[in-house]
Design a protein around this motif. Structure first.
Motif, short mmCIF file in Angstrom:
data_model
loop_
_atom_site.label_atom_id
_atom_site.label_comp_id
_atom_site.label_asym_id
_atom_site.label_seq_id
_atom_site.Cartn_x
_atom_site.Cartn_y
_atom_site.Cartn_z
N GLU A 385 0.71 -1.27 -0.06
CA GLU A 385 -0.20 0.14 0.12
C GLU A 385 0.89 1.25 0.01
OE1 GLU A 385 -2.91 0.15 -0.68
OE2 GLU A 385 -3.85 2.22 0.31
N SER A 386 1.92 1.21 0.87
CA SER A 386 2.99 2.25 0.73
C SER A 386 3.63 2.50 -0.53
CB SER A 386 4.16 2.21 1.93
OG SER A 386 3.56 2.04 2.97
N PHE A 388 2.28 1.43 -3.56
CA PHE A 388 1.23 2.12 -4.33
C PHE A 388 0.99 3.71 -4.08
CE2 PHE A 388 -3.37 3.13 -5.09
CZ PHE A 388 -3.11 3.09 -6.70
N TYR A 389 1.13 3.97 -2.84
CA TYR A 389 0.90 5.63 -2.43
C TYR A 389 2.07 6.28 -3.16
CZ TYR A 389 -0.11 9.63 0.60
OH TYR A 389 -0.28 10.71 0.85
N LEU A 390 3.25 5.90 -2.92
CA LEU A 390 4.48 6.31 -3.50
C LEU A 390 4.31 6.49 -4.99
CD1 LEU A 390 7.23 4.96 -1.11
CD2 LEU A 390 6.34 7.57 -1.16
N CYS A 391 3.92 5.45 -5.62
CA CYS A 391 3.66 5.48 -7.00
C CYS A 391 2.71 6.13 -7.74
CB CYS A 391 3.64 3.77 -7.73
SG CYS A 391 5.06 2.80 -7.45
N SER A 392 1.71 6.34 -6.87
CA SER A 392 0.54 7.21 -7.39
C SER A 392 0.89 8.68 -7.34
CB SER A 392 -0.68 7.03 -6.40
OG SER A 392 -0.45 7.63 -5.30
N ARG A 393 2.26 9.08 -6.87
CA ARG A 393 2.45 10.36 -7.04
C ARG A 393 3.64 10.54 -7.98
NH1 ARG A 393 -1.96 10.60 -4.82
NH2 ARG A 393 -2.24 11.18 -2.56
N GLY A 394 3.81 9.69 -8.86
CA GLY A 394 4.84 9.63 -9.94
C GLY A 394 6.30 9.08 -9.64
N ILE A 395 6.26 8.59 -8.53
CA ILE A 395 7.57 7.91 -8.13
C ILE A 395 7.68 6.30 -8.86
CG2 ILE A 395 9.12 7.03 -6.25
CD1 ILE A 395 8.14 9.55 -4.85
N GLY A 396 8.61 6.12 -9.53
CA GLY A 396 8.87 4.73 -10.10
C GLY A 396 8.78 3.82 -9.09
N LYS A 397 8.45 2.52 -9.65
CA LYS A 397 8.27 1.42 -8.58
C LYS A 397 9.58 1.23 -7.91
CE LYS A 397 5.85 -2.80 -7.62
NZ LYS A 397 4.80 -3.50 -7.89
N LEU A 403 13.10 3.82 -1.69
CA LEU A 403 12.87 4.78 -0.61
C LEU A 403 12.45 3.94 0.79
CD1 LEU A 403 10.98 7.85 -2.30
CD2 LEU A 403 12.92 7.67 -0.90
N MET A 404 11.63 3.02 0.60
CA MET A 404 11.02 1.96 1.78
C MET A 404 12.18 1.53 2.25
SD MET A 404 7.62 2.73 1.74
CE MET A 404 7.25 1.35 2.99
N ALA B 76 0.40 9.26 -12.96
CA ALA B 76 0.68 10.40 -12.15
C ALA B 76 1.33 11.35 -12.96
CB ALA B 76 1.52 10.03 -10.84
N ARG B 77 2.43 10.67 -13.70
CA ARG B 77 3.25 11.71 -14.51
C ARG B 77 2.41 12.52 -15.79
NH1 ARG B 77 8.17 7.30 -14.69
NH2 ARG B 77 8.70 7.20 -12.49
#
Ligand code: ADP
Ligand code: MG
Lengths: 440, 252
Positions: A385-386, A388-397, A403-404, B76-77
């Motif tokens: 879920e974390s 997905f949250y980061l990806c949903s802001r444009g950050i690649g998987k 980051l995690m 998102a992008r």
């Protein structure tokens, strides 16, 4: 190789070693001989022993290691990346031998002694002679016995009463030997007298990608109301074997903080035993291990509460990828008279692959009745879920996973108070993260 | 901007969305209302690319591209933003670092230069003011220990910073007191323009007093069963969802 064969091998190495030693106090010679005898009778630990159940050391006992050669002078530029912040005080050992060119001890304050163990013994330092090998018991296991039998060089730190030295000293143990099957047995003795303060970094690095065996033993003796911060940074080659014993003894009102980083090694085992032998002692053990490939990283810690009113805190975390294995065993031993003990322990693990495994084992041995002891161990994956949250802001998987992992490890590295060192260690951790995995 | 055609989606083999059609044009605000469990969050999740939902039928075009083929980060992008109904706490990931990384990923996708930590601070200060959040939030881990209202305001802060073309707000108003609601709505209204659009998912008509929608849709059992203008929301406020359920063969 048969166990008896390897015992004979080390016996013959010992005879040769003893012949070449031209000096030394009789007491030390006696101790060495006792240690080799113990080793000859008992050999290396086996998985039938409870403390070694998860760690099979036969890859170590199957190789006839030889003492590493004293190398030509090392280019100091090669060690600079491993010295952080203030480097005014450091001892550098190359393949187990002191490298005087790279070591600097000129600017030490009065009352702080940093020298090679050989020098300390040669000058008949009374404190060194009195404490050396008095704390780490040679009959603990074959590794400690072997180290004790071969005590020759290493580091000696002595901080006199009331002397405070906040900037970390560096003890750097480098293996440069490209030859296979070499062995180093560093010995470290640190004595911190009453009311004194010390910060020290014990670091193991490799400039060679060879299969070698590093078997250090460190003893730290801490006086009343003294304060010690100890960093162990283990970055051996991924083919190396590292078996370390760290024995710490504290007197009343003193404090000890350990930061134990395990990054390298094919088999990397650290046994840490901290004895709280007085009232009002504070002990904090922080640990982080990163394992990839087929690494086996084993941390065994024992905190022994012998007297009332002591606190111990233990925070160990690990990230494991590929087929790596980790072992964490944390024993908290509260003696009968150690009332009002307050002990807390946690071990958290992040597993990145299906094949990585962790054996985590808290052990509480409590003989007092008025104590507070808590422990917890977790093994988990990166929270989806974390991610997905980061990806949903444009950050690649991959970056989200990095980051995690960084966040997970950061909860240990952030515990380092020295700014330069904290950033340095965080950089090392970052260097291990690669596309959502540990760098292979 | 967004065109959803005959969208069917299921989770663990249960069909949750069964045939949704929706068109959103630049400058529009669409409200999606409906009783609990009708599939509002599922729709929002399918738009953002949640892995647990599988789309079994239909298609979604976003700015002329097939949205369903894109990974969540690509959506998102491309300019899609989802304000989570339940924002995730991520201990150890610094809020400021996270948001600057996200902004730079999106900027890179648009061919823009990265912003430095200093430039970011200038941008974020303005946005913090918009949602009446203190700068100290940036020093904390993402959502960790935030109150419910702070988490929702943080979603709006992120939206304001990332400047999406289409923002989907999933019950951002739920659980907010009237002050927080006003702040959230103020944030949305400040960002409204002829170039961007909003899908506002809400359970309560109250929010729509502050964010006035162009269209209101009622979602029930995975289908849009009624669409209208803002008066439909008022009607729902007065009469509840029972009449919708009755008309559509559900249990009132
Ligand atoms: N991950 C999931 N696993 C199983 N069921 C789910 C999942 N997500 C949603 N559902 C089910 O789908 C239906 C719609 O849920 P949801 O989209 O959250 O509704 P709403 O947001 O309108 O309250 C509910 O019956 C819910 O239980
Ligand atoms: Mg919902």
């Amino acid at each position: 190789m048969k166990e008896t064969g390897i015992r004979d091998w080390y016996l013959s190495l010992f005879e040769e070693f003893e012949r070449e030693l031209n000096s030394g106090a009789p007491a030390l010679g006696h101790m060495r001989r006792q240690a080799i005898r113990w080793f000859a009778e008992n050999g290396f630990p086996s998985t039938r022993q409870e403390e070694w159940r998860f760690t099979n050391v036969s890859p170590i006992s199957e190789i006839k290691f030889e003492a590493a050669e004293k190398p030509a002078a090392l280019d100091p530029a090669r060690i600079l990346p491993y010295i952080t912040g203030d480097d005014s005080a450091r001892l550098v050992f190359v393949n187990g031998h002191i490298d005087r060119m790279s070591s600097t001890t000129a600017q030490l304050p009065h009352g702080l002694m940093l020298q090679s163990l050989q020098d300390a013994l040669a000058s008949n330092d009374a404190a060194a002679a009195a404490e050396l090998a008095r704390h780490a018991r040679m009959d603990e296991n074959g590794f400690v016995a072997l180290n004790t039998a071969f005590i020759n060089d290493g580091a000696y730190v002595h901080v006199a009463k009331d002397v405070a030295h906040a900037r970390p000293l560096h003890l750097l143990f480098i293996t440069t030997d490209a030859a296979e099957a070499r062995m180093v047995q560093p010995r470290v003795l640190i004595i911190v007298e009453d009311n004194a303060q010390l910060s020290v970094i014990e670091r193991y690095i490799s400039l060679a990608d060879s299969t070698y065996f590093a078997n250090p033993v460190t003893e730290i003796v801490i006086g009343e109301n003294a304060n010690v911060t100890h960093y162990k940074i283990q970055q051996e080659s991924r083919k190396a074997f590292h078996t370390a014993r760290l024995q710490v003894v504290l007197k009343r009102d003193s404090s000890y903080t350990s930061h134990n980083y395990a990054f390298g090694g094919a088999i990397a085992r650290t046994d840490m035993h901290v004895v709280l032998d007085g009232e009002g002692i504070d002990c904090t053990l922080n640990g982080l291990y990163l394992g990839g490939g087929v690494q086996l990283i084993d941390n065994h810690t024992v905190i022994e509460h012998r007297r009332p009113h002591c606190n111990s805190r233990e925070f160990y975390k690990g990230i494991l990828d590929e087929r790596a294995r980790a072992v964490f065993s944390g024993k908290i031993h509260v003696h009968k008279y150690a009332q009002k003990t307050d002990a807390m322990q946690s071990n958290q693990n992040l597993i990145l692959s299906e094949e990585a495994t962790i054996d985590t084992k808290p052990q509480l041995e409590i003989y007092a009745d008025d104590v507070k002891c808590t422990h917890g161990a977790t093994v988990g994956r990166i929270d989806e879920e974390s991610i997905f949250y980061l990806c949903s802001r444009g950050i690649g998987k991959a970056m989200a996973k990095n980051l995690m992992m960084q966040a997970f490890a950061g909860q240990i590295t952030d515990r380092i108070k020295d700014d330069a060192l904290r950033e340095h260690i965080a950089e090392i951790v970052l260097g291990h993260l690669h596309d959502g995995h540990l760098h292979r | 901007m967004l065109s959803i055609k005959n969208l069917h989606a299921s989770v663990d083999g249960h069909e949750i969305l069964n045939g949704i059609d929706l068109d959103v044009k630049p400058g529009e605000v669409h409200a999606i209302m409906g009783p609990n469990g009708s599939g509002k969050s599922t729709l929002a999740g399918v738009l953002a690319g949640r892995a647990e939902y599988s789309v079994t039928e239909g298609r979604i075009d976003f700015l002329g591209k097939n949205l369903l083929e894109m990974a969540p980060e690509m959506r998102a992008r491309e300019g899609l933003f989802l304000a989570f109904q339940y924002p995730v706490e991520i201990p150890g990931v610094n809020s400021s670092y996270f948001l600057r990384t996200a902004l730079n990923e999106i900027r890179a996708h648009r061919g823009l230069d990265k912003v430095s930590a200093l430039e970011f601070l200038k941008i974020i200060r303005e946005k913090l003011e918009l949602v009446e959040m203190d700068e100290k939030f940036l020093k904390r881990s993402v959502n960790e220990g935030f109150s419910g209202g702070e988490k929702k305001r943080n979603e709006i802060l992120q939206m304001a910073t990332l400047e999406p073309k289409l923002a989907v707000l999933d019950e951002t108003d739920s659980g907010l007191d009237i002050d927080a609601l006003r702040i959230v709505a103020g944030g949305v209204n400040a960002l409204r323009s002829q170039e961007n659009a909003f899908i506002v998912v809400t359970h309560y008509q109250r929010l729509l007093n502050y964010i006035v929608p162009d269209f209101v849709h009622v979602l029930y059992q995975g289908k849009i069963v009624k669409s209208g203008d803002k008066d439909l929301a008022l009607h729902l406020e007065d009469f509840g969802y029972d009449w919708i359920k009755e008309q559509n063969g559900g249990q009132a």
